[in-house]
Design a protein around this motif. Sequence first.
Motif, PDB file in Angstrom:
ATOM      1  N   HIS A 154       0.799  -1.236   0.000  1.00 27.18           N
ATOM      2  CA  HIS A 154       0.000   0.000   0.000  1.00 27.18           C
ATOM      3  C   HIS A 154       0.827   1.281   0.000  1.00 27.18           C
ATOM      4  O   HIS A 154       0.315   2.367   0.299  1.00 27.18           O
ATOM      5  N   CYS A 167      -6.380  -5.406  11.075  1.00 28.97           N
ATOM      6  CA  CYS A 167      -6.538  -5.271   9.616  1.00 28.97           C
ATOM      7  C   CYS A 167      -6.121  -6.542   8.893  1.00 28.97           C
ATOM      8  O   CYS A 167      -6.760  -6.960   7.939  1.00 28.97           O
ATOM      9  N   ASN A 223      -8.929  -2.504   3.571  1.00 30.24           N
ATOM     10  CA  ASN A 223      -8.853  -2.629   2.109  1.00 30.24           C
ATOM     11  C   ASN A 223      -8.873  -4.064   1.563  1.00 30.24           C
ATOM     12  O   ASN A 223      -8.883  -4.253   0.358  1.00 30.24           O
ATOM     13  N   CYS A 269      -4.568   1.893   7.369  1.00 28.71           N
ATOM     14  CA  CYS A 269      -4.096   2.948   6.471  1.00 28.71           C
ATOM     15  C   CYS A 269      -5.146   3.294   5.434  1.00 28.71           C
ATOM     16  O   CYS A 269      -4.937   4.176   4.600  1.00 28.71           O
ATOM     17  N   CYS A 297      -1.383  -2.026  12.725  1.00 27.99           N
ATOM     18  CA  CYS A 297      -1.977  -2.822  11.640  1.00 27.99           C
ATOM     19  C   CYS A 297      -2.878  -3.920  12.206  1.00 27.99           C
ATOM     20  O   CYS A 297      -3.799  -4.385  11.528  1.00 27.99           O
TER      21      CYS A 297
END
Length: 419
Positions: A124, A362, A381, A299, A359
């Motif tokens: 990313h 995620c 994402n 993020c 993180c």
Amino acid sequence: MGMTMAEKILARKAGKTRVSPGEIVMARVDCAMMDDILGPRVQIADELKRLGATIWDRQKVVVISDHYAPAANVKQAEILAFTRRWVQEVGIENYYEGQGPCHQILAEKGFSLPGTLLVGTDSHTCTAGAFGCFGTGIGSTEMLGVMVTGQIWLRVPETIRINWEGTLARGVMAKDVVLKTIGDIGHAGATYKVMEFAGSAIRQMPLDERMCLTNMAVEAGAKTGLIEPDEQVFDFLSTIGRTGYEPVYSDPDAAYSQVLSYNAGGLDPQVACPHEVDNIRSVDQVAGIKIDQAYLGSCTGGRFHDLAVAAQILKNRRVAPHTRLLVSPASRDIWLKASRAGILDVLAEAGAMILAPSCGACLGLHSGILAAGERCISATNRNFIGRMGSKESEVYLASPATVAASAVEGRIADPRHYL
Ligand SMILES: CC(C)[C@H](C(=O)O)[C@@H](O)C(=O)O
Ligand code: SF4
């Protein structure tokens, strides 16, 4: 024939006046970021030693421990300890630990600069494109080469221009824009290309929102995502004292491999259903599906604007009794700003668990792992099988607004009813 902004950055970094898609160039890197997962401990440190090589420019190297920090077990703790020792040993001053996902930190600390080339050991790294910076993810072997030479070979990508004109309806966010786009082109629809987002809807977006768009470019396979920088970017950079960069803009007669055009006003909130990012439905098609967990963070969806929108929805409301709402602000700075603005209080009073910037949940490493049979709606994402825990759990991707509204109902819900 003009050039796209991606072509201009790569031409500049290769010391050429122009480059064309397909051409292979040796480009000088402005900044190289390593995270804790694919950074120093994945042979980079050992190989540098074995080669007897030194780092080409320590000022241009940034190391960020974000996936494993704070450590959830001894193995993670050892990796963090290794990384900490190594940066000390080789004299890297730009080291950040436990401050949040690397892409947010790179942006906040001014390493994502217009017109520059940033490479990182994380897919990313394309997030930096919101600042007009060509950011791209590379593997550890490639990073070893960059560490020694400061250069990398790249094939100049073609660019897809994605125009979003008009104004998004209330309750519709950048996440919906990018999910709709990826739903249309498919998860491999931009493979090795650049996704250049443009149009009045993008210009109206706060930087926090633009970063969500470029962050997800890699989910369609893109080499990077880019947005032309404007006053908003320059003002932010001047507040943190960054000057001396040279922005680039696409020429009006630049060649694009594809041009997509959308009307922002007609967009409904979007949801990516398990287990692919392009398995897109509008929220009304999936509303009512029961959820066990709602996650705001990463993020992609843990920035200040995201938390502020969620707080608008959750103010004076409660998270449904059978549902957990987890909130991980995307950085320490965001944590503090949201705290000072009373946003964390609103979220906690609604029943949210406020977590460290990390993180963690995620990618199913710690702080919010899903059990078999559980379903999560997430502002992140990726919704691959097992991404956030058990292989028998399910992840639905949506905007922070949709995540917040769903937390209230305990079922996937349309945020427009709450704003
Ligand atoms: C662990 C890391 C290599 C990975 C990435 O590159 O994106 C992670 O950040 C992710 O989001 O899956
Ligand atoms: S996508 Fe998730 S795991 Fe990857 S860098 Fe961002 S927050 Fe970390």
